[in-house]
Design a protein around this motif. Structure first.
Motif, PDB file in Angstrom:
ATOM      1  N   GLN A  98       0.880  -1.294   0.214  1.00 27.84           N
ATOM      2  CA  GLN A  98      -0.253   0.469   0.347  1.00 27.84           C
ATOM      3  C   GLN A  98       0.666   0.907   0.545  1.00 27.84           C
ATOM      4  N   GLY A  99       1.390   1.493   0.116  1.00 25.65           N
ATOM      5  CA  GLY A  99       2.760   2.162  -0.116  1.00 25.65           C
ATOM      6  C   GLY A  99       3.109   2.905   0.961  1.00 25.65           C
ATOM      7  N   TYR A 100       2.882   2.724   2.080  1.00 27.20           N
ATOM      8  CA  TYR A 100       2.398   2.187   4.015  1.00 27.20           C
ATOM      9  C   TYR A 100       4.194   2.458   4.103  1.00 27.20           C
ATOM     10  N   THR A 101       4.781   3.875   4.176  1.00 28.86           N
ATOM     11  CA  THR A 101       6.738   3.735   4.863  1.00 28.86           C
ATOM     12  C   THR A 101       6.485   3.931   5.703  1.00 28.86           C
TER      13      THR A 101
END
Lengths: 115, 113
Positions: A98-101
């Protein structure tokens, strides 16, 4: 436990030479990052990569830098003509789909020394 | 405005003491604040994180305190142990953690036996 692996662990090169740093991200992760840490300084963002293209890059990531995912597992950072100030620890990181950094998984780093 | 300022640069604490590391930011778009722990020769690893809807988050001996109005957050390590000796980085990200992390300069913590 899955981990991000980086090679080489240490590379010494002459100024002006090309360097390729390699990373194998965690297998089900889709977002990939390169950060660098000059000795004693903060970890700095270089570039993020998703779906075979750069999604974001910093001012540090100029034309001498490039990234590539040449196959389904490797993620590489190329420095075309190294300068003394490129000497740093380069960290590859990955995060899930999800592109969760919020949780980046970092490799152990590749130390680059430019002479 | 993208900076995250971290202090102190280094810290020595006796075993059993409290270690406190502080960070401040300016960018009001930041809404996710993780702390990373880095042991020598290793990459940073997520330790604990907080969002601005709470003022404190505790996980075991590690607590983040967050002051939204002052734009400051801090890491407290209770009952510090020699195994906690590492470099600690605060970081911040906008978009609830879906954008690039900006790191502080790091704090080298040494817990003496």
């Amino acid at each position: 436990e899955p981990e991000v692996t980086q090679t080489p662990s240490h590379q010494v090169t002459q100024m002006g030479q090309e360097v390729i740093l390699r990373c194998v991200p965690i297998s089900n992760h889709l977002y990939f990052y390169w950060y660098r840490q000059i000795l004693g300084q903060k970890v700095e963002f270089l570039v993020s990569f998703y779906n075979n293209e750069i999604s974001e890059k910093s001012e540090i990531f100029d034309d001498q830098f490039s990234v590539e995912r040449p196959d389904g597992s490797n993620f590489t950072l190329k420095i075309r003509s190294t300068k003394l100030e490129d000497s740093a620890m380069y960290f590859c990181a990955s995060s899930d789909g999800q592109g969760y950094t919020g949780e980046l998984f970092f490799g152990e780093g590749s130390r680059l020394t430019v002479l | 405005q993208q900076q995250v300022k971290q202090s102190p640069q280094s810290l020595i604490v006796q075993k059993g003491g409290i270690s406190i590391i502080n960070c401040a930011y300016e960018n009001t778009a930041f809404d996710y604040f993780p702390w990373y722990q880095q042991f020598p020769g290793k990459g940073p690893a997520l330790l604990i994180a907080i969002r601005p809807d709470v003022s404190e988050k505790k996980e075991g001996r590690f607590t983040i305190s967050f002051n939204k109005s002052a734009k400051q957050f801090s890491l407290h390590i209770m009952d510090s142990q020699p195994g906690d000796s590492a470099t600690y980085f605060c970081a911040a990200s906008p978009n609830s953690g879906y954008s690039t992390l900006t790191f502080g300069k790091g704090t080298m913590l040494l817990v003496s036996p």
